[in-house]
Design a protein around this motif. Sequence first.
Motif, mmCIF file in Angstrom:
data_model
loop_
_atom_site.group_PDB
_atom_site.id
_atom_site.type_symbol
_atom_site.label_atom_id
_atom_site.label_comp_id
_atom_site.label_asym_id
_atom_site.label_seq_id
_atom_site.Cartn_x
_atom_site.Cartn_y
_atom_site.Cartn_z
ATOM 1 N N SER A 295 9.282 -4.986 -0.622
ATOM 2 C CA SER A 295 8.888 -4.873 0.779
ATOM 3 C C SER A 295 8.209 -3.540 1.067
ATOM 4 O O SER A 295 7.532 -3.394 2.092
ATOM 5 C CB SER A 295 10.106 -5.023 1.695
ATOM 6 O OG SER A 295 11.051 -3.988 1.455
ATOM 7 N N ARG B 259 11.925 -9.249 -4.439
ATOM 8 C CA ARG B 259 10.754 -9.252 -3.559
ATOM 9 C C ARG B 259 10.579 -7.836 -3.043
ATOM 10 O O ARG B 259 11.489 -7.271 -2.434
ATOM 11 C CB ARG B 259 10.952 -10.225 -2.401
ATOM 12 C CG ARG B 259 9.828 -10.190 -1.359
ATOM 13 C CD ARG B 259 9.934 -11.359 -0.410
ATOM 14 N NE ARG B 259 9.764 -12.602 -1.153
ATOM 15 C CZ ARG B 259 10.086 -13.804 -0.682
ATOM 16 N NH1 ARG B 259 10.632 -13.915 0.511
ATOM 17 N NH2 ARG B 259 9.885 -14.879 -1.417
ATOM 18 N N THR C 96 4.090 -8.460 -5.509
ATOM 19 C CA THR C 96 5.019 -8.661 -4.393
ATOM 20 C C THR C 96 6.379 -9.173 -4.847
ATOM 21 O O THR C 96 7.402 -8.779 -4.288
ATOM 22 C CB THR C 96 4.444 -9.642 -3.363
ATOM 23 O OG1 THR C 96 4.224 -10.918 -3.990
ATOM 24 C CG2 THR C 96 3.131 -9.133 -2.796
ATOM 25 N N ASP C 97 6.401 -10.093 -5.803
ATOM 26 C CA ASP C 97 7.656 -10.709 -6.235
ATOM 27 C C ASP C 97 7.686 -10.809 -7.758
ATOM 28 O O ASP C 97 6.640 -10.955 -8.400
ATOM 29 C CB ASP C 97 7.809 -12.143 -5.700
ATOM 30 C CG ASP C 97 7.861 -12.223 -4.192
ATOM 31 O OD1 ASP C 97 6.883 -11.818 -3.559
ATOM 32 O OD2 ASP C 97 8.875 -12.694 -3.671
#
Length: 335
Positions: A282, A280, A88-89
């Motif tokens: 998305s 990040r 995710t990050d």
Amino acid sequence: MEAAFDVAGLVGHRYRTDDFYEVGREKIREYARAVQDFHPAHWSEDAAAAAGHRGLLTPTTFLSIAAMLANRRLIATLTTGYDMFVQTDQLFELHKPVLAGDRLVIDVELSSVRRIAGKDLLTITNTFTDPAGEIAQTMHTTVVGITGADIDAGIGPRIERVIMNGLDAMPRTTSTLDSGPQHQLSAVSRTRLPHTAIRFEDITDGYELPARTVHLTRGDLVNYAGVSGDANPIHWDDGIAAHAGLPDVIAHGVLTMALGAGFVTDWLGDPAAVIRYGVRLSNYTVLAAASTTGIEFTGRVKSLDPATRSAVVVIVAKSAGRKVFGLATADVRLA
């Protein structure tokens, strides 16, 4: 299905790789090609020397390769309650240029576990240290632990039939360290004079970077998988991608991050002028078998610091009209 253990209780677990990672000259070129980064400092010793480097300069996200190797023990032995991980990050803190021939020791730590909407978010921190004890780079990677309840039950046997051999060979590591400090690290040094094509006086708040569109094919994903060591078949096998609930094969998260970093460094003219890069994710970038996929990168200067002649750049990545980056910023120093 819940994780098979109290993963939050493992926060602070860490170890150091026993063997160093040596940055290879040709590996830099392989990686630069895989992420479509053709800045001369990644390819030519003369160009690197002109920028003040004693060898080829690594692209911004290059050490994700070494991190993946170092983290295998953690993934394999500490997180057995999950069936899959989704990134995710990722945050890269670049303390000094990493060059061909550098030998780096890697500290691995499970630095954070958060539970959000019924999912475990695990953050792994890698610290890359040179023989003098100076930090070269710090990397924070956050992944979501996915259990069998979220994916097709048939995915395991199918992965076993297609996954590359040799992934069980773990790099040597020392035994687990206690929760105290592992070593004393020298202060971060960012005193190198940047060689950017853009000067601080050339830009203002809101300045827009020239847009860039990058095209990816399935071949690019296979090549990146081989170069980076990321063998997850959701990036090249249609059937497994479907079992994982994906609409099609998707690009690696770090590959899209690397393309975004190259977008910024191409504008800067000096890859070593990036001191912090965080993304990040998305959305994923979907690649159909019969066509190429474009990712459009745009950026603008969010803020300027006259005292340090630095700027924060916000990067936007879109594919098929969808934003790929939820939030992406690069802190850069300017001539």
